[in-house]
Scaffold this motif. Structure first.
Motif, PDB file in Angstrom:
ATOM      1  N   THR A  44      15.473   7.380   5.401  1.00  0.00           N
ATOM      2  CA  THR A  44      14.928   8.303   5.735  1.00  0.00           C
ATOM      3  C   THR A  44      14.168   9.334   6.017  1.00  0.00           C
ATOM      4  OG1 THR A  44      16.381  10.213   4.368  1.00  0.00           O
ATOM      5  CG2 THR A  44      17.848   8.997   5.970  1.00  0.00           C
ATOM      6  N   THR A  45      12.890   9.028   5.120  1.00  0.00           N
ATOM      7  CA  THR A  45      11.753  10.152   5.182  1.00  0.00           C
ATOM      8  C   THR A  45      10.824   9.796   5.837  1.00  0.00           C
ATOM      9  OG1 THR A  45      10.422   9.242   3.488  1.00  0.00           O
ATOM     10  CG2 THR A  45      12.626  10.757   2.689  1.00  0.00           C
ATOM     11  N   ALA A  46       9.455  10.311   5.999  1.00  0.00           N
ATOM     12  CA  ALA A  46       8.415   9.869   6.946  1.00  0.00           C
ATOM     13  C   ALA A  46       8.157   8.170   5.827  1.00  0.00           C
ATOM     14  CB  ALA A  46       7.109  10.738   6.816  1.00  0.00           C
ATOM     15  N   ILE A  47       8.187   8.408   4.897  1.00  0.00           N
ATOM     16  CA  ILE A  47       7.408   7.341   4.958  1.00  0.00           C
ATOM     17  C   ILE A  47       8.486   6.574   4.530  1.00  0.00           C
ATOM     18  CG2 ILE A  47       7.522   6.479   2.245  1.00  0.00           C
ATOM     19  CD1 ILE A  47       6.184   8.922   1.282  1.00  0.00           C
ATOM     20  N   GLY A  48       9.848   6.876   4.905  1.00  0.00           N
ATOM     21  CA  GLY A  48      11.231   5.420   4.907  1.00  0.00           C
ATOM     22  C   GLY A  48      10.711   4.715   5.861  1.00  0.00           C
ATOM     23  N   LYS A  49      10.741   5.402   7.202  1.00  0.00           N
ATOM     24  CA  LYS A  49      10.720   5.168   8.258  1.00  0.00           C
ATOM     25  C   LYS A  49       9.269   4.496   8.582  1.00  0.00           C
ATOM     26  CE  LYS A  49      12.570   8.895  10.685  1.00  0.00           C
ATOM     27  NZ  LYS A  49      13.555  10.148   9.835  1.00  0.00           N
ATOM     28  N   ALA A  59       6.449  -3.670  12.047  1.00  0.00           N
ATOM     29  CA  ALA A  59       5.055  -3.233  11.829  1.00  0.00           C
ATOM     30  C   ALA A  59       4.547  -3.946  11.066  1.00  0.00           C
ATOM     31  CB  ALA A  59       4.547  -1.868  10.989  1.00  0.00           C
ATOM     32  N   GLU A  60       3.170  -4.214  10.767  1.00  0.00           N
ATOM     33  CA  GLU A  60       2.364  -5.432   9.538  1.00  0.00           C
ATOM     34  C   GLU A  60       1.899  -4.121   8.860  1.00  0.00           C
ATOM     35  OE1 GLU A  60       2.728  -8.772   9.272  1.00  0.00           O
ATOM     36  OE2 GLU A  60       4.506  -8.103  10.887  1.00  0.00           O
ATOM     37  N   LEU A  61       2.072  -4.031   7.404  1.00  0.00           N
ATOM     38  CA  LEU A  61       1.517  -3.324   6.747  1.00  0.00           C
ATOM     39  C   LEU A  61       0.233  -4.604   5.455  1.00  0.00           C
ATOM     40  CD1 LEU A  61       3.604  -0.408   6.121  1.00  0.00           C
ATOM     41  CD2 LEU A  61       1.054  -0.438   7.035  1.00  0.00           C
ATOM     42  N   ASP A  62      -0.845  -4.464   4.976  1.00  0.00           N
ATOM     43  CA  ASP A  62      -1.333  -4.832   3.473  1.00  0.00           C
ATOM     44  C   ASP A  62      -0.311  -5.065   2.491  1.00  0.00           C
ATOM     45  OD1 ASP A  62      -4.033  -5.633   2.107  1.00  0.00           O
ATOM     46  OD2 ASP A  62      -2.330  -4.255   0.979  1.00  0.00           O
ATOM     47  N   ASP A  63      -0.397  -5.967   1.959  1.00  0.00           N
ATOM     48  CA  ASP A  63       0.648  -6.237   1.111  1.00  0.00           C
ATOM     49  C   ASP A  63       0.644  -4.785  -0.444  1.00  0.00           C
ATOM     50  OD1 ASP A  63       1.784  -8.213   1.794  1.00  0.00           O
ATOM     51  OD2 ASP A  63       1.098  -9.188   0.498  1.00  0.00           O
ATOM     52  N   ARG A  64      -0.709  -4.921  -0.630  1.00  0.00           N
ATOM     53  CA  ARG A  64      -0.367  -3.797  -1.795  1.00  0.00           C
ATOM     54  C   ARG A  64      -0.641  -1.971  -1.071  1.00  0.00           C
ATOM     55  NH1 ARG A  64      -3.943  -7.289  -3.245  1.00  0.00           N
ATOM     56  NH2 ARG A  64      -4.492  -6.460  -5.360  1.00  0.00           N
ATOM     57  N   ALA A  65      -0.729  -2.161   0.015  1.00  0.00           N
ATOM     58  CA  ALA A  65      -0.486  -0.909   1.388  1.00  0.00           C
ATOM     59  C   ALA A  65       1.365  -0.712   1.232  1.00  0.00           C
ATOM     60  CB  ALA A  65      -1.343  -0.581   2.475  1.00  0.00           C
ATOM     61  N   ILE A  66       2.248  -1.658   1.750  1.00  0.00           N
ATOM     62  CA  ILE A  66       3.140  -1.554   1.388  1.00  0.00           C
ATOM     63  C   ILE A  66       3.452  -0.873   0.439  1.00  0.00           C
ATOM     64  CG2 ILE A  66       3.835  -4.406   1.961  1.00  0.00           C
ATOM     65  CD1 ILE A  66       5.922  -1.573   3.637  1.00  0.00           C
ATOM     66  N   HIS A  67       3.397  -1.706  -1.037  1.00  0.00           N
ATOM     67  CA  HIS A  67       3.400  -1.594  -2.299  1.00  0.00           C
ATOM     68  C   HIS A  67       3.828   0.259  -2.970  1.00  0.00           C
ATOM     69  CE1 HIS A  67       4.766  -2.189  -6.343  1.00  0.00           C
ATOM     70  NE2 HIS A  67       3.406  -1.475  -6.737  1.00  0.00           N
ATOM     71  N   LEU A  68       2.821   0.500  -2.288  1.00  0.00           N
ATOM     72  CA  LEU A  68       2.376   2.070  -2.686  1.00  0.00           C
ATOM     73  C   LEU A  68       3.644   2.755  -1.755  1.00  0.00           C
ATOM     74  CD1 LEU A  68      -1.730   1.768  -2.806  1.00  0.00           C
ATOM     75  CD2 LEU A  68       0.185   1.776  -4.699  1.00  0.00           C
ATOM     76  N   LEU A  69       3.757   2.403  -0.602  1.00  0.00           N
ATOM     77  CA  LEU A  69       4.552   3.445  -0.128  1.00  0.00           C
ATOM     78  C   LEU A  69       5.735   3.404  -0.452  1.00  0.00           C
ATOM     79  CD1 LEU A  69       3.607   2.709   3.768  1.00  0.00           C
ATOM     80  CD2 LEU A  69       3.049   4.147   2.345  1.00  0.00           C
ATOM     81  N   PHE A  70       6.547   2.101  -1.214  1.00  0.00           N
ATOM     82  CA  PHE A  70       7.886   2.113  -1.238  1.00  0.00           C
ATOM     83  C   PHE A  70       7.921   2.666  -2.666  1.00  0.00           C
ATOM     84  CE2 PHE A  70       8.441  -2.431   0.040  1.00  0.00           C
ATOM     85  CZ  PHE A  70      10.128  -2.399   0.693  1.00  0.00           C
ATOM     86  N   ALA A  72       5.812   5.040  -3.930  1.00  0.00           N
ATOM     87  CA  ALA A  72       5.390   7.015  -2.631  1.00  0.00           C
ATOM     88  C   ALA A  72       6.661   7.332  -2.435  1.00  0.00           C
ATOM     89  CB  ALA A  72       4.408   7.356  -1.713  1.00  0.00           C
ATOM     90  N   ASN A  73       7.699   6.815  -2.110  1.00  0.00           N
ATOM     91  CA  ASN A  73       9.857   7.076  -1.532  1.00  0.00           C
ATOM     92  C   ASN A  73      10.096   6.695  -2.909  1.00  0.00           C
ATOM     93  OD1 ASN A  73      11.961   4.965   0.069  1.00  0.00           O
ATOM     94  ND2 ASN A  73      10.783   6.903   1.008  1.00  0.00           N
ATOM     95  N   ARG A  74       9.793   7.114  -3.601  1.00  0.00           N
ATOM     96  CA  ARG A  74      10.557   7.025  -5.240  1.00  0.00           C
ATOM     97  C   ARG A  74       9.862   8.795  -5.121  1.00  0.00           C
ATOM     98  NH1 ARG A  74      10.589   1.877  -5.419  1.00  0.00           N
ATOM     99  NH2 ARG A  74       8.712   1.289  -6.076  1.00  0.00           N
ATOM    100  N   TRP A  75       8.296   8.239  -5.495  1.00  0.00           N
ATOM    101  CA  TRP A  75       7.951   9.783  -5.736  1.00  0.00           C
ATOM    102  C   TRP A  75       8.469  11.105  -5.340  1.00  0.00           C
ATOM    103  CZ3 TRP A  75       6.327  10.822 -10.597  1.00  0.00           C
ATOM    104  CH2 TRP A  75       5.633   9.592 -11.508  1.00  0.00           C
ATOM    105  N   GLU A  76       8.693  10.870  -4.045  1.00  0.00           N
ATOM    106  CA  GLU A  76       9.024  11.995  -3.068  1.00  0.00           C
ATOM    107  C   GLU A  76      10.214  12.651  -3.555  1.00  0.00           C
ATOM    108  OE1 GLU A  76       8.851  11.587   1.224  1.00  0.00           O
ATOM    109  OE2 GLU A  76       9.693  10.151   1.131  1.00  0.00           O
ATOM    110  N   CYS A  77      11.441  12.072  -3.892  1.00  0.00           N
ATOM    111  CA  CYS A  77      11.941  11.747  -4.543  1.00  0.00           C
ATOM    112  C   CYS A  77      12.404  12.243  -6.142  1.00  0.00           C
ATOM    113  CB  CYS A  77      13.128  10.609  -4.159  1.00  0.00           C
ATOM    114  SG  CYS A  77      13.350  10.211  -2.685  1.00  0.00           S
ATOM    115  N   ALA A  78      11.385  12.307  -6.984  1.00  0.00           N
ATOM    116  CA  ALA A  78      11.857  12.059  -8.508  1.00  0.00           C
ATOM    117  C   ALA A  78      11.928  13.647  -8.882  1.00  0.00           C
ATOM    118  CB  ALA A  78      10.328  11.488  -9.281  1.00  0.00           C
ATOM    119  N   GLU A  79      11.421  14.398  -8.003  1.00  0.00           N
ATOM    120  CA  GLU A  79      11.747  16.794  -8.681  1.00  0.00           C
ATOM    121  C   GLU A  79      13.132  17.029  -7.695  1.00  0.00           C
ATOM    122  OE1 GLU A  79       8.875  16.517 -10.402  1.00  0.00           O
ATOM    123  OE2 GLU A  79      10.127  18.142 -10.302  1.00  0.00           O
ATOM    124  N   ALA A  80      13.610  16.011  -7.007  1.00  0.00           N
ATOM    125  CA  ALA A  80      14.660  15.944  -6.810  1.00  0.00           C
ATOM    126  C   ALA A  80      15.726  15.850  -7.853  1.00  0.00           C
ATOM    127  CB  ALA A  80      15.492  16.077  -5.381  1.00  0.00           C
TER     128      ALA A  80
END
Ligand code: T5A
Ligand code: NA
Length: 212
Positions: A44-49, A59-70, A72-80
């Protein structure tokens, strides 16, 4: 006030994670706990989309780029997650960093590269790794259209999950990662999970949540 427990369900595709996470959250709320679901990826988040578009091959993404997005998607939820745990809410996650590591390592990225971005995230009190033999998984519907849903990728991911299990147990203790057979009826698997969660809830006495 006691903090909530952080419980993660991991496993290969079709092992029944989402089914069991929903049942576990309901049962916790019915037995006097406060509990909520946390799905990863959170699409549901911008990164999640962006992740969703990648998984659906829009969409196509470099393997390392998508790894970092997954990650980042956890980090944006970490504080909550940390805030809710501190406020006594138990969190049940449908996949977590361990999927991130196993799937990316299965594509051939170096294991340490796969581990590093998630270092410092909230440490689950208990990770239940649901296992099903491929022949049982295939009776739960044919693999779908999403990326990674093929036998070759699933086989390599299974091998990487074994390496992740060794890593977690060596760093954080054997009782933090427990393998659970997901063979049998939904109710049979639920009973196995409940027994392990019940034990973990009794052990969560420290106030501070650890770090991955
Ligand atoms: N990924 C994920 C990464 O690469 N990096 C990351 O960091 C993360 C977090 C999407 C993909 O992203 C990858 C991994 C994935 O390839 P997803 O959205 O969690 O991840 O995947 P889904 O496709 O939603 O989930 P799965 O296919 O893995 O299914 P589940 O959740 O394991 O299984 P569930 O509960 O949906 O059940 C599947 C079917 O089986 C039936 C259910 O009714 C359902 O029809 N079923 C049973 N049937 C018989 N007996 C039982 N005991 C059953 N339990 C369930
Ligand atoms: Na799922």
């Amino acid at each position: 006030m006691a903090r909530g427990a952080f419980i993660v369900l991991e496993g290969l595709d079709r092992s029944g994670k989402s089914t069991q996470v929903a049942k576990l959250v309901d049962r916790l709320n019915q037995t006097g706990h406060k509990a909520r679901l946390q799905k990863f990826p959170d699409r549901t988040t911008a990164i999640g989309k962006m992740i969703d578009a990648y998984l659906q091959s829009q969409a196509e993404l470099d393997d390392r780029a998508i790894h970092l997005l997954f990650s980042a998607n956890r980090w944006e939820c970490a504080e909550a997650i940390k805030r809710d745990l501190a406020n006594g809410m138990t969190i049940v996650a449908d996949r977590y960093a361990f999927s991130g590591i196993a799937f990316s390592a299965a594509k051939g990225l170096p294991f340490t590269f796969c581990l590093n971005p998630d270092a410092g995230l909230p440490l689950p009190d208990l990770t239940l790794y649901l296992t099903v033999p491929p022949e049982v998984a295939s009776t739960r519907g044919a693999y779908g259209v999403e990326r990674y849903e093929n036998l070759d990728m699933q086989t390599r991911t299974r091998e990487q999950f074994a390496a992740v299990a060794r890593e977690v147990q060596a760093r954080h203790g054997e009782d933090r990662w427990v393998q659970v057979s997901a063979v049998g009826t939904i109710d049979e698997v639920e009973a196995r999970i409940w027994e392990l969660v019940d034990g973990a809830l009794r052990r969560v006495d420290e106030t501070r949540v650890g770090e991955l």
